[in-house]
Scaffold this active site. Structure first.
Site, PDB file in Angstrom:
ATOM      1  CD  GLU A  17      -3.164   0.552   0.202  1.00 41.16           C
ATOM      2  OE1 GLU A  17      -2.610   1.552  -0.302  1.00 41.16           O
ATOM      3  OE2 GLU A  17      -4.374   0.313   0.081  1.00 41.16           O
ATOM      4  CG  ASN A 149      -8.675   2.288   0.314  1.00 40.45           C
ATOM      5  OD1 ASN A 149      -7.443   2.442   0.342  1.00 40.45           O
ATOM      6  ND2 ASN A 149      -9.249   1.171   0.728  1.00 40.45           N
ATOM      7  CG  ASP A 199      -7.384  -0.542  -2.113  1.00 39.23           C
ATOM      8  OD1 ASP A 199      -6.641   0.283  -1.561  1.00 39.23           O
ATOM      9  OD2 ASP A 199      -7.591  -1.672  -1.656  1.00 39.23           O
TER      10      ASP A 199
END
Length: 292
Positions: A17, A149, A199
């Site tokens: 991430e 997100n 995301d």
């Protein structure tokens, strides 16, 4: 137009991430949240750094050549890359030990937006929030968030984008370009149903939003009106976040995850958790430096 991203580095993170291109070091940085690790690689795909934190870490802002602000569970840290040492800039939900940070990005006003969520993921609905850290002050932006997100901003610093992943909707609002804080109502920007859940996202220099799709095996580029402009396909399903990098900012780097996948799924997706890349025709935006 569909294209395919290729393997950049075989990192196989549990939860890759928060990628960002460090404009002063000319390196890609990204996190493995579940392994509490920050990694970096040069433009040729060679691993340079691997730093481990005491708590899950998920996103960072560039302060200067050797210093980052790193969002970890309980605090935003001032982290020195050269000495691998940290000091606390500000507590971050230190009184909520069940939470950790997730998505984050710096807006053109120099405000570091950070989302938090339960360590148990979507099991604790509405447990998280979004904050802005700017000039030493931490302020709330949103509450009642489950999985934060898609935090990103238009080039002129007047529009913020955000998604609570469980809603399958990317939203937007007007923000004050001088403070980075919302001044308008949140409205729907794009639905993601049918191509995975939203995301991480990043906005390019033309104001188009590139969104990674969890369980969608792709990154989708949305025009400023929310329509789909193009799709970048990946050989993994759990696509987590894109970032522009390279000296011309025309390489799109994309992180992914493998945590929680079954042995059968991992056999089908052996590169899950790795970082992928593709050259694109439109440059991104350089990371805004944070003034802590």
């Amino acid at each position: 137009m569909n294209a395919k991203a290729e393997l950049f580095i075989d990192s196989r993170c549990e939860l890759g991430e928060g990628p960002f291109w460090h404009p002063l070091l000319h390196r890609l940085f990204w996190f493995d949240i579940l392994n509490q690790t920050l990694l970096s690689a040069d433009a040729s795909g060679h691993l340079v750094d691997r730093f481990t934190f005491k708590q899950p870490a998920s996103a960072a802002a560039v302060i200067d050549r050797s210093t980052l602000a790193v969002a970890t569970a309980g605090a935003i840290l001032r982290f020195d890359l050269a000495s691998d040492t940290s000091t606390v800039l500000t507590p971050l939900e230190a009184d909520v030990p069940g939470n950790r940070p997730n998505d984050g990005r710096v807006n053109p006003a120099g405000g570091f937006w950070i989302g938090t969520m339960s360590r148990r993921g979507g099991q604790d609905v509405g447990a998280g929030a979004v904050y802005q850290y700017r000039s030493g002050i931490l302020e709330p932006v949103l509450d009642d968030i489950t999985i934060p997100n898609s935090t990103c901003f238009s080039p002129d610093g007047r529009v913020a984008y955000f998604a609570d992943t469980v809603t399958d909707t990317i939203r937007k609002c007007t923000i004050d370009p001088s403070t980075g804080l919302p001044v308008g109502e949140w409205t729907d920007f794009a639905k993601t149903t049918g191509l995975g859940s939203p995301d991480g996202s990043v906005v390019d220099s033309q104001g188009y939003l590139w969104n990674a799709r969890w369980n969608g095996s792709c990154v989708v580029r949305h025009a400023p009106d929310g329509s789909v402009d193009r799709i970048i396909e990946l050989p993994v399903s759990r696509v987590t976040c894109p970032a522009f990098g390279g000296d011309d900012l025309k390489t799109l780097y994309i992180t992914s995850a493998r945590g929680g996948m079954s042995p059968e799924e991992l056999e089908r997706e052996p590169l899950a958790g790795s970082v992928f890349a593709i050259r694109v025709d439109v440059p991104g935006q350089s990371e805004t430096l944070l003034k802590p």
